[in-house]
Design a protein around this motif. Sequence first.
Motif, mmCIF file in Angstrom:
data_model
loop_
_atom_site.group_PDB
_atom_site.id
_atom_site.type_symbol
_atom_site.label_atom_id
_atom_site.label_comp_id
_atom_site.label_asym_id
_atom_site.label_seq_id
_atom_site.Cartn_x
_atom_site.Cartn_y
_atom_site.Cartn_z
ATOM 1 N N ALA A 168 2.858 2.050 3.321
ATOM 2 C CA ALA A 168 2.174 2.921 2.359
ATOM 3 C C ALA A 168 1.706 2.078 1.178
ATOM 4 O O ALA A 168 2.445 1.220 0.682
ATOM 5 C CB ALA A 168 3.098 4.035 1.883
ATOM 6 N N PHE A 169 0.470 2.327 0.765
ATOM 7 C CA PHE A 169 -0.084 1.661 -0.419
ATOM 8 C C PHE A 169 -0.552 2.720 -1.400
ATOM 9 O O PHE A 169 -1.212 3.700 -1.013
ATOM 10 C CB PHE A 169 -1.273 0.768 -0.043
ATOM 11 C CG PHE A 169 -2.024 0.262 -1.248
ATOM 12 C CD1 PHE A 169 -1.544 -0.809 -1.975
ATOM 13 C CD2 PHE A 169 -3.203 0.879 -1.665
ATOM 14 C CE1 PHE A 169 -2.228 -1.270 -3.096
ATOM 15 C CE2 PHE A 169 -3.894 0.431 -2.777
ATOM 16 C CZ PHE A 169 -3.404 -0.652 -3.496
ATOM 17 N N SER A 170 -0.213 2.528 -2.650
ATOM 18 C CA SER A 170 -0.668 3.446 -3.691
ATOM 19 C C SER A 170 -1.220 2.652 -4.855
ATOM 20 O O SER A 170 -0.720 1.568 -5.188
ATOM 21 C CB SER A 170 0.478 4.343 -4.161
ATOM 22 O OG SER A 170 1.533 3.564 -4.697
ATOM 23 N N ARG A 194 -5.999 -0.436 2.153
ATOM 24 C CA ARG A 194 -5.098 0.109 3.179
ATOM 25 C C ARG A 194 -5.510 -0.343 4.580
ATOM 26 O O ARG A 194 -4.678 -0.768 5.385
ATOM 27 C CB ARG A 194 -5.098 1.635 3.104
ATOM 28 C CG ARG A 194 -4.361 2.178 1.881
ATOM 29 C CD ARG A 194 -4.514 3.673 1.760
ATOM 30 N NE ARG A 194 -3.762 4.199 0.624
ATOM 31 C CZ ARG A 194 -4.037 5.339 0.016
ATOM 32 N NH1 ARG A 194 -5.057 6.093 0.441
ATOM 33 N NH2 ARG A 194 -3.300 5.748 -1.005
ATOM 34 N N ASN A 195 -6.801 -0.250 4.883
ATOM 35 C CA ASN A 195 -7.271 -0.611 6.222
ATOM 36 C C ASN A 195 -7.206 -2.108 6.480
ATOM 37 O O ASN A 195 -7.111 -2.534 7.629
ATOM 38 C CB ASN A 195 -8.705 -0.113 6.428
ATOM 39 C CG ASN A 195 -8.803 1.401 6.403
ATOM 40 O OD1 ASN A 195 -7.828 2.096 6.691
ATOM 41 N ND2 ASN A 195 -9.970 1.916 6.044
ATOM 42 N N TRP A 197 -4.810 -4.062 5.412
ATOM 43 C CA TRP A 197 -3.427 -4.532 5.316
ATOM 44 C C TRP A 197 -3.072 -5.375 6.535
ATOM 45 O O TRP A 197 -3.281 -4.977 7.674
ATOM 46 C CB TRP A 197 -2.486 -3.336 5.197
ATOM 47 C CG TRP A 197 -1.045 -3.704 5.077
ATOM 48 C CD1 TRP A 197 -0.084 -3.548 6.027
ATOM 49 C CD2 TRP A 197 -0.400 -4.294 3.943
ATOM 50 N NE1 TRP A 197 1.123 -3.996 5.564
ATOM 51 C CE2 TRP A 197 0.963 -4.465 4.284
ATOM 52 C CE3 TRP A 197 -0.833 -4.696 2.687
ATOM 53 C CZ2 TRP A 197 1.882 -5.026 3.400
ATOM 54 C CZ3 TRP A 197 0.085 -5.244 1.811
ATOM 55 C CH2 TRP A 197 1.419 -5.401 2.162
ATOM 56 N N ASP A 248 6.469 -0.533 1.404
ATOM 57 C CA ASP A 248 5.801 0.257 0.369
ATOM 58 C C ASP A 248 5.298 -0.691 -0.710
ATOM 59 O O ASP A 248 6.050 -1.553 -1.190
ATOM 60 C CB ASP A 248 6.759 1.278 -0.241
ATOM 61 C CG ASP A 248 7.092 2.397 0.726
ATOM 62 O OD1 ASP A 248 6.268 3.317 0.860
ATOM 63 O OD2 ASP A 248 8.169 2.323 1.358
#
Length: 649
Positions: A168-170, A194-195, A197, A248
Motif C-alpha cells: 500500500a502506498f499513500s 503505485r503502478n 512499484w 506499507d
Amino acid sequence: MRWLRIAAAFGGCALLLGVGGCASVKQLFFDEPAAAADAASAATKPSVAVYRLDIEAPGELRTLLLTYLDLSRFQNVPESEDITPAEIDRLIAAAPAQARALLETEGYFNPEVSVARVGGEAGPAAARERAEGAQDPASASARTELPDLPLLRVRVKPGPRANVDHFAFSAQGPLQQAAVAGSLDAQVLIAQVRNGWRLPPGMAFQQSEWSGAKNNALAKLRADGYPAATLSSSSARVDAQTNTVQLDVAADSGVLYKLGPVRINGLQRYGENSVQKLSLLTPGSPYRESQLIDFQERLQKSGLFEGASVSLDTDPATAEAAPVNVQLRELPLQQATFGTGYSANTGPRVTVEHTHRQPFGWEWISKNKLELGPKLKSWTGELTSYPLEGLYRNLIAGSAEQLETVGEVRKSWAARIGRTQDTTQIERLYYIEATHSRLDTTSNSGTTTVSNDAYTGNYHWVYRDVDSVLLPTEGYTMSAEVAGGYAVSGTGAESSGPFGRVHGRYTLYRPLGGAWFATARIEGGEVLASDRVGIPDTLLFRAGGDDSVRGYAYRSLGPKVGGALLSGRVLLTGSAEVAHPISERYPSLWGAAFVDAGNAADRWKNLRPVVGYGVGLRWRSPVGPLRVDVAYGDKVDKVRLHLSVGIAF
C-alpha cells in the motif's frame, strides 16, 4: 630538451603509479593519511590460517555468508597477532544468529543454521607450529604428528522464501490535497507511483529490492513536481509462520514547484537569445525533471558549448516560481582538427576540419571538412544558424567529392539550402538541392562516361525511441527520405524528365535475457522515373559495406550491364545480429554473430539478394559502439574485414 626530459619522467611515473611505482613522487604530491598507509601495510603482512571453513548452503546464499560472516572474515589472521581458542568459540557461538540475520535480508525468515567443529587445534600458535613443521627438513613421520587445522562446518537449510503479500502506498501533504481536490495530474502521479512499484505482491522479498523500490518511488515524486518529497513512514511486517511480508509506504510530497525564470551563467561570446530558444520551459508550469534534462541535452548538442548543467533552485521560498539555473562552458570561437584514419570502405585518409561559431559576426556556425585518401577525396561545407523558434535552424550546405570504387570513378558536387529541426526523438530536414554527377565506368569494352544533373525538393525524417541514443539495447529507430524533382541528362533532352525517390530504414533493438541482445534491420529504396530518364549516380542505390551487406566491398553490389557495375533504382537489404558480453570483467566488450542479405537492382523483378555472415567484436565506448567484423561473402567466396564506429539512423 630539459622540459621534454621532465615531461617524460613524469609520464613514466604516471604509468608506474598504476602498478605501485614512483613512491617518492606519490609522497610528494599525494598526502596519504597515516591510517591508509598502515592499512595498506597490514594488507601486505603475511597471514596464517587459524581454521578451515566449509559452508553448506545454496549458491547465492553461500556467497553471501562467505562474504559477511565473521567466521569467514577471521579465518586468516596476521602472524604477528593472536586469537585465543576462547575467541574462536565466541565466533562459533555467534555464527548462527549472524547467519540468520544475513539470510533474512534475502527473504528467508525460517532458516536452520548449525555450526560444528571437526578435530584439530585452533589458534595462531598451532598454525605457526604447523607452518614451521612443514618447512622443517625432518622426516615425514615427525611432520604427521603436528596437529591438523580444525574444520568448522556451517550447515544452512534456508527454508521457504517469503513473498510480498500486500503493498500500500499513500501520499501526504500538498500532493494528496490536490488529488482530493480533483487534480488529474496529482491523481495520475499517485497512480504512477503505485503502478511502478518494483516489489509488488507475489514477488520474493529482498532487503535490497525493498530499499530500491522505496528510492524509486521517491525519485518519481521528486522528478514530477515535488523535489522536496520525503518518506514519512515505511514498514515491512513479516509473518514468519506464513512466510509473507506486508509492505506499507507513506510519502510527504512537500510543496509543488513551478518553473520560474531561467538564469544563465557562463556566457561570454554567445548571446542569451540562443539559450532561451532551446529551453522550451513555460514559466508557471509544474516542474518536470525530464524537461530540464532535455534542455541540458539540447544545449550540449547545440555546437556552442563544451559543457552545460541545468538545475532547479529548490529553495521553498521560491517554489511558486522556482528559478532554473543554467551553467555553461563555451566552446572556443574557432577550432581546427587534423586527423588520420582508416575506413574498411575507402581505405586510409587524412582529414582537416575547421569550425567557426560566429563567422563575420553572424549568429551562424560554419563547418568545413577536407578529406584526402587514395580512393576518396572530398570537401563538405555547412552554414547552420543558431537555434530559432521551435528548435528550427536554417541551413546552407555544399559538397564535392571524387570516389573510386569497384571499376568506376565518380565525381560529384551538390548544393542545398533548407531548414532543420532536432527534437528529443525526432529530426526533420527540409531542403532544395542541385546535384551533379559524372560517372566513369570501366568494363571489358572500355570506359563509359555518364553525366547527369538533378534539381530536387527533399524531406528527411528520423524517429528514435531507444533507451540510449549512443548505445541502444532496447527500442527502435526509423528514418524516411522523400524527394521529387527534375533530372537533366548529359546525353540529351530525350533522357531528361521528372522523377521521385523514396528511401527508408528500420532498426529494432531487443534484450533476449541472460545478457544476450539482438539487433535487426531492414532497408529499402526506389527511384520512380521513366527508364529513359538519366538519374545522377548519387541518387541511385548500391549495396555492400559496413552498414549494408557485410562480406562485400563498399558499393560493390548492384546491376551489371555489359560487365560494368552500375547503380540501381531499387534497393533492399536486411540484417540480424545477436551479441553478448565476453566476460563479467570486461562488460563493455561484446562478441557478436550476424547474417546480412540484400542487393540493388534496376527493377524489383531483377533483384537477387546475396548473403554475408560472420562474427565480430563490439566495444561499447563513450562515443558509441566500435565494431570490428570478419564476414564471409557467400557470392564472392571471400572473407572481408569491416571496421565502423557509431550507429547509422
